[in-house]
Scaffold this active site. Structure first.
Site, PDB file in Angstrom:
ATOM      1  N   GLU A 164      29.481 101.590  82.108  1.00 29.52           N
ATOM      2  CA  GLU A 164      29.482 100.133  81.931  1.00 29.52           C
ATOM      3  C   GLU A 164      30.574  99.682  80.968  1.00 29.52           C
ATOM      4  OE1 GLU A 164      25.600  99.397  80.316  1.00 29.52           O
ATOM      5  OE2 GLU A 164      24.558 100.110  82.102  1.00 29.52           O
ATOM      6  N   PRO A 165      31.825 100.035  81.210  1.00 28.97           N
ATOM      7  CA  PRO A 165      32.863  99.635  80.257  1.00 28.97           C
ATOM      8  C   PRO A 165      33.233  98.163  80.402  1.00 28.97           C
ATOM      9  CG  PRO A 165      33.858 100.751  82.127  1.00 28.97           C
ATOM     10  CD  PRO A 165      32.366 100.762  82.372  1.00 28.97           C
ATOM     11  N   GLY A 166      33.453  97.521  79.288  1.00 29.31           N
ATOM     12  CA  GLY A 166      33.914  96.134  79.297  1.00 29.31           C
ATOM     13  C   GLY A 166      35.226  96.012  78.542  1.00 29.31           C
ATOM     14  N   ARG A 167      35.132  96.161  77.227  1.00 23.11           N
ATOM     15  CA  ARG A 167      36.280  95.935  76.358  1.00 23.11           C
ATOM     16  C   ARG A 167      37.488  96.816  76.687  1.00 23.11           C
ATOM     17  NH1 ARG A 167      35.453  94.275  70.982  1.00 23.11           N
ATOM     18  NH2 ARG A 167      33.357  95.130  71.212  1.00 23.11           N
ATOM     19  N   ARG A 171      35.635  85.650  67.931  1.00 15.94           N
ATOM     20  CA  ARG A 171      35.422  86.964  67.318  1.00 15.94           C
ATOM     21  C   ARG A 171      35.768  87.002  65.819  1.00 15.94           C
ATOM     22  NH1 ARG A 171      37.508  91.251  68.452  1.00 15.94           N
ATOM     23  NH2 ARG A 171      35.618  92.483  68.476  1.00 15.94           N
ATOM     24  N   CYS A 194      35.855  71.743  62.682  1.00 13.79           N
ATOM     25  CA  CYS A 194      35.377  71.345  61.355  1.00 13.79           C
ATOM     26  C   CYS A 194      34.382  72.342  60.781  1.00 13.79           C
ATOM     27  CB  CYS A 194      34.781  69.952  61.430  1.00 13.79           C
ATOM     28  SG  CYS A 194      36.040  68.778  61.896  1.00 13.79           S
ATOM     29  N   GLY A 240      31.237 100.917  75.740  1.00 13.58           N
ATOM     30  CA  GLY A 240      31.392 101.075  74.297  1.00 13.58           C
ATOM     31  C   GLY A 240      32.691 101.640  73.786  1.00 13.58           C
ATOM     32  N   TYR A 261      35.697  89.479  75.428  1.00 14.05           N
ATOM     33  CA  TYR A 261      34.866  88.668  74.547  1.00 14.05           C
ATOM     34  C   TYR A 261      35.655  87.518  73.919  1.00 14.05           C
ATOM     35  CZ  TYR A 261      32.070  92.840  75.250  1.00 14.05           C
ATOM     36  OH  TYR A 261      31.391  93.874  75.829  1.00 14.05           O
TER      37      TYR A 261
HETATM   38  N1  LLP Z   1      26.526  97.839  78.532  1.00 18.77           N
HETATM   39  C1  LLP Z   1      25.654  97.222  77.717  1.00 18.77           C
HETATM   40  C2  LLP Z   1      24.227  97.412  77.937  1.00 18.77           C
HETATM   41  C3  LLP Z   1      26.140  96.418  76.660  1.00 18.77           C
HETATM   42  O1  LLP Z   1      25.276  95.827  75.838  1.00 18.77           O
HETATM   43  C4  LLP Z   1      27.532  96.256  76.475  1.00 18.77           C
HETATM   44  C5  LLP Z   1      28.055  95.412  75.406  1.00 18.77           C
HETATM   45  C6  LLP Z   1      28.406  96.897  77.380  1.00 18.77           C
HETATM   46  C7  LLP Z   1      27.863  97.689  78.379  1.00 18.77           C
HETATM   47  C8  LLP Z   1      29.894  96.779  77.291  1.00 18.77           C
HETATM   48  O2  LLP Z   1      30.354  97.301  76.099  1.00 18.77           O
HETATM   49  P1  LLP Z   1      31.941  97.514  75.853  1.00 18.77           P
HETATM   50  O3  LLP Z   1      32.407  98.576  76.816  1.00 18.77           O
HETATM   51  O4  LLP Z   1      32.602  96.221  76.090  1.00 18.77           O
HETATM   52  O5  LLP Z   1      32.021  97.939  74.447  1.00 18.77           O
HETATM   53  N2  LLP Z   1      30.896  90.330  71.500  1.00 18.77           N
HETATM   54  C9  LLP Z   1      31.164  91.615  70.878  1.00 18.77           C
HETATM   55  C10 LLP Z   1      30.814  92.757  71.765  1.00 18.77           C
HETATM   56  C11 LLP Z   1      29.372  92.748  72.217  1.00 18.77           C
HETATM   57  C12 LLP Z   1      29.046  93.903  73.106  1.00 18.77           C
HETATM   58  C13 LLP Z   1      27.677  93.772  73.656  1.00 18.77           C
HETATM   59  N3  LLP Z   1      27.314  94.753  74.600  1.00 18.77           N
HETATM   60  C14 LLP Z   1      32.623  91.633  70.457  1.00 18.77           C
HETATM   61  O6  LLP Z   1      33.327  90.665  70.670  1.00 18.77           O
HETATM   62  O7  LLP Z   1      33.062  92.607  69.876  1.00 18.77           O
END
Ligand code: LLP
Length: 429
Positions: free
Chosen positions: A286-289, A325, A357, A247, A387
């Site tokens: 659980e970092p992604g972004r 996005r 379109c 997050g 994403y």
């Molecule tokens: N863990 C869980 C359970 C999640 O649902 C998510 C993201 C993450 C970890 C990773 O979160 P992050 O560190 O990336 O913030 N498509 C959207 C973002 C959707 C996120 C969904 N869950 C966007 O493009 O902003």
């Protein structure tokens, strides 16, 4: 620019030491370009920031960018994987992520996905993060059907905390579909004696994405800490881990997201050696972004300019199917020309759009854009590493972009550009 991996050198945009123009000459547009060192830097910063913890694992959230090369690179650096589908599970397996670093979240796991998680790497994944009482029952049944196998699970707690982010990516409020509320958590724990296929190992949370303040996280960690103590008291034994979710936000425009060092300090404060927990829990993240977002860009070519009195339309060869996005969340991605000189001179209010379109196929509306940008020029959207490709589609029968990973002065194709044959595979005319 928001990432020092993508900078101008001698007036031309580079990814680390590689010129974007030269990549496009070979590979065409639209093109996703990633910086290996940017990915590595983020991960190493988190790993360094948590080094005072007894035990922790950074489970990279595959959903942000699940290219096998990226997942493997993260795994080689010690990261695990946070999954939300059987497809992501296969990717983690192909990338060689060891089972003791894999967690599986998501509100809708199927029996097949649960079975795949139990079989993962022979001994099964570290945790299914359970999001409903019914799911807990299903995991128990699937595990028991596998002759005495127990599924390691965590209960995902929904702490009802406002993450103060876009409503589409807020997950920790009671109105959201995610996690178990405090009553459901208690009910789950009281079901455990009957669930012989379940081994409760931890609790997890994830309150939302693109968080730009630490304070909701701080509150969530505290709430999680109390729940852990309550669950342990009910169980009469300690839990093994706490998963704090992902997050942490990034800078797309003018946001001021927390520094990763501060985020880590917050975690150490809540669960580290000097906390009430005295670092006795393994901490999972659980970092992604925050790892991938500013580690990638999307390069596109200007097809046409449609001059209008009020505002121009700049039409690119990338569309909402390549980077959705902006269309989905109205999110902002900085647009930069590949030739630095194009950034100078007069700017005019412009809608930067794609060829799809749909009127919603718009990357930027009313954005001041240099009027010198014209047919054939290259531009790049920043902050497209998270994403971006992972949410892309084939809408309008558009093949998806190629992906390239740059490291220093070298580059490597990590996904071919799709061809029409790929799109129609499995169709029966
Ligand atoms: N863990 C869980 C359970 C999640 O649902 C998510 C993201 C993450 C970890 C990773 O979160 P992050 O560190 O990336 O913030 N498509 C959207 C973002 C959707 C996120 C969904 N869950 C966007 O493009 O902003």
């Amino acid at each position: 620019m928001n990432s020092d991996a993508f900078t101008y050198r001698r007036g031309k945009l580079h990814a680390e030491g590689v010129s974007i123009e030269s990549l496009v000459r070979r590979l065409g547009t639209p093109l996703y370009v990633y910086s290996q060192s940017a990915f590595e830097r983020g991960l190493r910063t988190i790993q360094g920031g948590l080094s005072s913890l007894e035990s922790f694992t950074v489970c990279y959230a595959l959903k942000a960018n699940s290219n096998l090369a990226i997942v493997k690179m993260m795994g080689d650096l010690g990261a695990g994987a946070d999954l939300v589908s059987g497809g992501e599970l296969e990717r983690a397996r192909m990338a060689g992520i060891p089972p003791d670093r894999v967690v599986f979240s998501g509100v809708g796991k199927t029996a097949e996905e649960i079975a795949a998680g139990l079989a993962y790497g022979g001994r099964g994944i570290t945790s299914f993060h359970v999001e409903s009482l019914e799911e807990l029952g299903l995991i128990d049944r699937v595990a028991r059907a596998r002759r005495g196998k127990r599924a390691r699970v965590a209960l995902r707690f929904n702490p009802n905390i406002d993450a103060k982010t876009h409503p589409y990516i807020s997950t920790g409020l009671k109105k959201n579909k995610f996690g178990l509320n405090a009553d459901e958590l208690r009910a789950a724990v009281s079901m455990l004696p009957r669930l012989k296929g379940i081994e409760l190992c931890g609790l997890s949370i994830h309150i939302g994405s693109q968080l730009t303040s630490l304070s909701p996280l701080r509150t969530a960690f505290k709430a999680l800490g109390s729940q852990i103590l309550a669950v342990e008291a009910a169980l009469g034994r300690p839990l093994e881990f706490a998963d704090l979710g992902g997050g942490v936000g990034i800078r797309y425009r003018d946001e001021r997201p927390p520094a990763l060092e501060d985020y880590c300090s917050e975690i150490v404060r809540a669960f580290g050696p000097k906390s009430a927990f005295r670092s006795r829990l393994r901490i999972l993240l659980e970092p992604g972004r925050v790892l991938s977002g500013n580690s990638g860009i999307l390069v596109a070519r200007v097809l046409f300019r449609k001059p209008r009195k009020q505002k121009d339309f700049l039409i690119l060869d990338a569309g909402m199917n390549d980077l959705m996005r902006p269309a989905l969340y109205g999110s902002y991605h900085e647009l930069v020309p590949v030739l630095e000189a194009r950034a100078r001179g007069r700017k005019k209010k412009t809608d930067v759009v794609g060829p799809v379109c749909e009127s919603g196929d718009c990357f930027a509306s009313d954005r001041p854009v240099p009027t010198s940008l014209e047919h054939g020029d290259l531009v790049a959207f920043l902050g497209a590493g998270a994403y971006g490709m992972s949410m892309s589609s084939n809408y309008n029968s558009r093949p998806r972009p190629a992906e390239v990973l740059v490291s220093g002065g070298r580059w490597r194709m990590i996904r071919d550009r799709e061809r029409i044959e790929d799109l129609v595979r499995g169709e029966h005319p």
